[in-house]
Motif scaffolding. Structure first.
Motif, PDB file in Angstrom:
ATOM      1  N   SER B 114       0.815  -1.208   0.000  1.00  0.00           N
ATOM      2  CA  SER B 114       0.000   0.000   0.000  1.00  0.00           C
ATOM      3  C   SER B 114       0.854   1.265   0.000  1.00  0.00           C
ATOM      4  O   SER B 114       0.321   2.361  -0.039  1.00  0.00           O
ATOM      5  N   LEU B 115       2.185   1.110   0.039  1.00  0.00           N
ATOM      6  CA  LEU B 115       3.029   2.305  -0.020  1.00  0.00           C
ATOM      7  C   LEU B 115       2.854   2.995  -1.365  1.00  0.00           C
ATOM      8  O   LEU B 115       2.902   2.352  -2.406  1.00  0.00           O
ATOM      9  N   PRO B 116       2.653   4.301  -1.358  1.00  0.00           N
ATOM     10  CA  PRO B 116       2.567   5.020  -2.632  1.00  0.00           C
ATOM     11  C   PRO B 116       3.864   4.818  -3.429  1.00  0.00           C
ATOM     12  O   PRO B 116       4.950   4.819  -2.841  1.00  0.00           O
ATOM     13  N   SER B 117       3.743   4.656  -4.739  1.00  0.00           N
ATOM     14  CA  SER B 117       4.955   4.331  -5.481  1.00  0.00           C
ATOM     15  C   SER B 117       5.939   5.495  -5.513  1.00  0.00           C
ATOM     16  O   SER B 117       7.136   5.289  -5.662  1.00  0.00           O
ATOM     17  N   ILE B 118       5.438   6.721  -5.302  1.00  0.00           N
ATOM     18  CA  ILE B 118       6.375   7.841  -5.261  1.00  0.00           C
ATOM     19  C   ILE B 118       7.267   7.736  -4.020  1.00  0.00           C
ATOM     20  O   ILE B 118       8.456   8.066  -4.061  1.00  0.00           O
TER      21      ILE B 118
END
Lengths: 306, 300
Positions: B114-118
């Protein structure tokens, strides 16, 4: 005699192989764990530097809306107020979820309840395709279609929360839909039969029985969609306008946490305050994604079908 | 028929129409989206467009390098992440017993997914590009994408392995096979269709990923030669240490820095190429999944 005993007590080749295999797979799992912990650790250390090394107060960071970490403000301190980005991030996320949820639930209900075989066969590829389209393509279409459309209808530049949330609406629609479908499928068939046998109409069955039974699952789906919307960077960055000011209306340019990171990170120097402040934004993003995770867990624990 | 029944029927009819209408709107959005991308993009796709390098300032540039970079990074990412995800999936589905360790592993994998890819991209920038001094390079990009890919692939592997009936394992044990042999000789082959579909679908996700690559693989491509096959040479197209702008990053950059006069045309052409490749990937995953399933299960 002793020799035979030794041979019999020695682990066989298969046992060795077994141990080796178990070890290899465990190493893979540990490696992934270490990587995840490393990401969280590194971002946390760098994100906290703003508060520990540069002595910015956390409260100011969260509640002030002057974002100008490169220069000194009127009070002789650098201005590191992230409120604008935080507000904008939540605004686009909530609006997108608000737009997307009814449509996602409608599609899911249609696919599982109204036209199960035919509907599912027709709509499944639609959903898969929507998931597959890369986010930059959504951003590009938003930039050349939605932004000018908003400009002509509402005036202004067209960039802003509205454009961002429309783009995100389409992006999170398939996520929410497919998870809602999963939760609708888990509602036992005899619920439907019982309701219909009582003389309820199709809609009454759907609304009062099925949707209610699947509510925790649908809420989880919405939270997952929101997590995706909150963390989406490039598509939003292309249509939001990238001005670090609190949005005054849906069509005024603003900046989300992700868009600020994408557009500014390349312009700052490692270890300076402007850079640390950006890492603090990344830390906020990270914390939010952990919070979304916890939310999903909580909803799941409360709403288990018993 | 009494009053309330007819009212309920009326509401029922209306509600069902509203639902169908909303489904119609979603389908229309997709048709409009795909139609727009293909109609504006296809006319710009030509052999020249696909095979000539991009231009920074002038008009008429192509996407040859970007297309190759995308595929190259995709391949390297899969090579790194597949074995890891396979191992982790095997552990989670076959060896892991309910314990605090197992639940921690699962939670961490969920957090990673769920970590944002940015955020993943920034981590890659901090650690790979700066600390490990890999600079903006294909290797940095592939490692960053690995982070994005691993949670997806691990969960998929675990699901594919759990879906294999338990009786198959019992059969293996009854024959006196060790657990590891049961896994490698019985469970894995039976799970191949699911594994293949998962890997290909994840490839589709990575192919369009850009946020994790902006600060890891870089936003430019040096002059490279496609006849230089020495991967250690600076100008070789195979050199994994060179910066590489992918197709998705190219589209993003054209629309943010906008100094190329025909940015819109190139973006729409490149978007159409992206969509077509991803369509092909989805179709391929279906075909290969079905093919493997028939091969493995012996049904026609």
């Amino acid at each position: 005699m002793n020799n035979i005993q030794k041979r019999l007590l020695k682990p066989s080749a298969a046992t060795h192989q077994d141990r080796r295999g178990r070890l290899i797979s465990f190493v893979c799992v540990s490696f992934i764990m270490i990587l995840t912990v490393a990401i969280i650790g590194f971002i946390a250390i760098h994100g906290l530097a703003t508060f520990t090394d540069n002595h910015i107060s956390v409260w100011d960071f969260l509640t002030k809306s002057d974002w100008n970490p490169g220069q000194m403000g009127p009070n002789g301190k650098p201005e590191v107020g992230a409120l604008a980005m935080i507000v904008a991030s939540f605004a686009v996320t909530l609006l997108a979820a608000l737009f997307a949820t009814p449509f996602a639930v409608a599609v899911a209900v249609y696919m599982t309840e109204l036209a199960p075989k035919k509907g599912a066969r027709m709509l499944q590829p639609v959903i898969e395709l929507l998931v597959g389209i890369p986010s930059v393509v959504y951003g590009f279409v938003g930039l050349v279609v939605i932004v000018p459309a908003i400009r002509t209808v509402f005036g202004g530049t067209g960039f802003g929360v509205l454009a961002g949330s429309i783009v995100l609406f389409v992006m999170i629609l398939p996520t929410i839909t497919s998870l809602t479908i999963d939760s609708l499928k888990q509602v036992p068939g005899y619920y439907r039969n019982a309701s219909l046998a009582l003389g309820a109409t199709r809609w009454q069955t759907i609304y009062k029985v099925i949707l209610r039974a699947a509510l925790p699952g649908i809420m989880t789906a919405v939270v997952f969609g929101m997590a995706r919307a909150f963390g989406e960077a490039l598509a939003v960055q292309m249509v939001i306008g990238n001005a670090a000011i609190v949005p005054t209306s849906l069509t005024s340019p603003t900046s989300t946490l992700t868009s600020q990171l994408t557009s500014q990170m390349g312009d700052t120097i490692m270890g300076t305050l402007p850079n640390n402040a950006l890492w603090s934004l990344a830390l906020v993003l990270l914390l939010m994604s952990v919070i979304f995770n916890v939310l999903v867990k909580l909803i799941g624990r409360r709403g288990e079908l018993k | 028929m009494n009053e309330s029944t007819t009212k309920a029927n009326r509401v029922n009819r209306w509600a069902l129409w509203v639902i169908k209408g909303m489904v119609g709107i979603v389908v229309l959005i997709l048709i409009a989206l795909l139609g727009y991308i293909l109609i504006t993009g296809l006319p710009h796709i030509s052999w020249h467009f696909l095979t000539s390098p991009s231009k920074e300032f002038g008009a008429g540039g192509g996407i040859a390098n970007e297309l190759f970079n995308s595929i190259y990074i995709l391949v390297i990412t899969l090579v790194i992440s597949c074995p890891l995800a396979l191992g982790a999936g095997i552990y989670l589905s076959e060896f892991a017993k309910p314990s605090w360790l197992t639940s921690t592993v699962r939670t961490l994998i969920e957090v990673l997914s769920s970590l944002p890819s940015i955020v993943v991209g920034l981590f890659g920038y901090l650690v790979l590009v700066i600390k490990f001094q890999l600079d903006f390079s294909i290797i940095s990009g592939a490692f960053a994408l690995m982070f994005v890919n691993i949670p997806l692939l691990t969960r998929n592997t675990e699901e594919a392995l759990t879906a294999v009936p338990h009786s198959q394992r019992e059969a293996g044990w009854a024959l006196g096979l060790s657990q590891w042999r049961t896994i490698t000789k019985i469970i894995l082959p039976a799970a191949v269709p699911g594994l293949v579909t998962g890997v290909i679908l994840s490839a589709g996700r990575i192919f369009g990923e850009a946020a994790a690559l902006i600060f890891t693989a870089g936003q430019s491509t040096p002059v490279i030669s496609y006849s230089n096959w020495n991967p250690f040479s600076q100008t070789s197209f195979l050199n994994p240490m060179r910066p590489a702008e992918t197709l998705a990053v190219h589209i993003w950059k054209l629309n943010t820095d906008g100094i190329t006069p025909d940015a819109d045309q190139i973006s729409s052409g490149a978007s159409a190429v992206l969509i077509i490749v991803i369509l092909l990937i989805i179709l391929l995953s279906r075909y290969l999944g079905n093919y493997c399933y028939r091969k493995m299960s012996g049904t026609k």
